[in-house]
Design an enzyme around this catalytic site. Sequence first.
Site, mmCIF file in Angstrom:
data_model
loop_
_atom_site.group_PDB
_atom_site.id
_atom_site.type_symbol
_atom_site.label_atom_id
_atom_site.label_comp_id
_atom_site.label_asym_id
_atom_site.label_seq_id
_atom_site.Cartn_x
_atom_site.Cartn_y
_atom_site.Cartn_z
ATOM 1 N N CYS B 192 41.293 16.580 59.380
ATOM 2 C CA CYS B 192 42.065 17.278 58.341
ATOM 3 C C CYS B 192 43.553 17.286 58.685
ATOM 4 O O CYS B 192 44.413 17.071 57.826
ATOM 5 C CB CYS B 192 41.585 18.727 58.201
ATOM 6 N N HIS B 196 47.500 16.620 56.875
ATOM 7 C CA HIS B 196 48.203 17.837 56.444
ATOM 8 C C HIS B 196 49.100 18.481 57.498
ATOM 9 O O HIS B 196 49.642 19.550 57.263
ATOM 10 C CB HIS B 196 47.186 18.832 55.883
ATOM 11 N N ARG B 235 36.680 21.181 47.102
ATOM 12 C CA ARG B 235 37.797 20.357 47.594
ATOM 13 C C ARG B 235 37.505 19.843 49.003
ATOM 14 O O ARG B 235 37.833 18.705 49.335
ATOM 15 C CB ARG B 235 39.094 21.178 47.588
ATOM 16 N N CYS B 239 37.622 15.981 50.149
ATOM 17 C CA CYS B 239 38.386 15.449 51.292
ATOM 18 C C CYS B 239 37.480 14.618 52.197
ATOM 19 O O CYS B 239 37.850 13.536 52.643
ATOM 20 C CB CYS B 239 38.992 16.585 52.106
#
Lengths: 110, 278
Positions: B192, B196, B235, B239
Site C-alpha cells: 500500500c 501512497h 476500495r 487496490c
Amino acid sequence: MGVLLKYILISMVTTAMLLSAGLFAGVSAYDDTEFVNLLNTAKSAQKKASSVGGEWRDVGKFIKEAEQAAADGDFDRAKKLAQKAKTQSELGYEQAVSQKGKARNPSYLR
Amino acid sequence: MKNALIATVLVLAGSLFVQVLSASPEDDVRLYQDYFKKRFPSIDFQEFANGVYAISAQQRENWEAIEEFPPYEPFIERGESMWNTKFSNGRSYADCFPNGPGSQHLYPQWSKEQGKVITLALAINQCREANGEQPLKYMKGPINDILAYMAFESRGQLTNVVIPADDPRALEAYEKGKEFYFTRRGQLNFSCDQCHFPNSGMNLRSDVLSPAVGQTTGWPVYRSGWGTLGTLHRRYSGCLKQVRAKPFAAQGEEYRNLEYFHTYMSNGIVLNGPAARK
C-alpha cells in the site's frame, strides 16, 4: 395410481441417464493423468498460498479455465493454465512468507 | 575499561535499534504525518482530508464542480430514512448508537469484550442482527446509505482512533494492520505504502496518487468509476485487485485491522464524508 407410478419411474430413469451422462463427461474431461496430477498440485499450492494470505488474483480463474479447457478436450491449454496457477501460487506463498513478521516502517521513513 | 566502553556503546546501539523496529503507534503517527507535511509543505494539514484534491490543482477544479451537485446526496437521504425507520421489534439504530448518527469518530474501535476491531459498518450490522434484522452486504448497496447518513452527521469531528493500553490485543491488531499495509502483495509485488507514501502526488496514467494520510476521512465515497457509493473495504479490494492480489473478505480480520492502522494514521484530521472521488 398405476399411471402416476409409471411417470415416476420414467422420470427416475431419465434423471439417472442424464446424471450418468454428466458423470461420464466429467470423467472424460479429466482423462489425462498428467493433467489431473498437475491440477491437484495447483489446487494444493493455491490452498497453501491462501493459508498465508499470499494468493494472487488470477489463480482461481486459471484453475477454472484449466478445468474448462480439459472438459473441452484441450489438454495442452489445460496443462499450461494449471501450470500457471501452480507457479503463481508458489510465488505468492514465497512472497507472503518472506515478509511475515518483518513489516516495519520502511527506510525512507526512518 | 575499553571493553566496558565498547559494551556500553553496543547496548545503547542495540536498544536504539530495537526502538526503531518497535515504534509505538504514537511514534508512527508522528512519523507519517511529518512525512507528508514535509512532502507537501504548502498544504494545510486539514486539507489532507480531501485526498488527491489537496495536492492536484487541476483535479481539484473538477472535484469542486462535482461538489456543486454532490452525487452522494440521495444516499444520505435514504440513510436518514433508514435511521428513522424502526426495526420490526420496535427498536432502531438510535438504540445501538447512543451518541446519535454522528458517531463515526468513535470508529474503528477496539472491543475488549469481542476481542476485535469493530468498524462502523460492522457495528451497524451487529445492531441489525441484535434486533432481528438481516445484515447488510458490506461493499455495495444499502449499507452505504446508512453509512453516508452517519458520515454526514459526523462531519466536522476529528479522526480519533484509540488503542487502549489495557488490552495488548488492541496493539496486536494495530501491528497486524501495519504489517498488512507495508507488505508487498500480488503479481505486481506492491505494498500500500509504495503508491501512497513515496509516490503520492505522482501520476499513474491520468490519475494522481493520493497521500496515505487523510485517506480514511471521507467514507463512504462516491467514485465516478463505480457510478455509486462504496465502502472503504470495497476500495481495499479494488487496490488489491489492481496489484493482482486476491482480495480478502470485507469486514474480515485483515481489512478491519488494516482500517484500524490506516485510520489511526489520520488521527486529528477532520471527518468529511461522504465524499466524491474520481
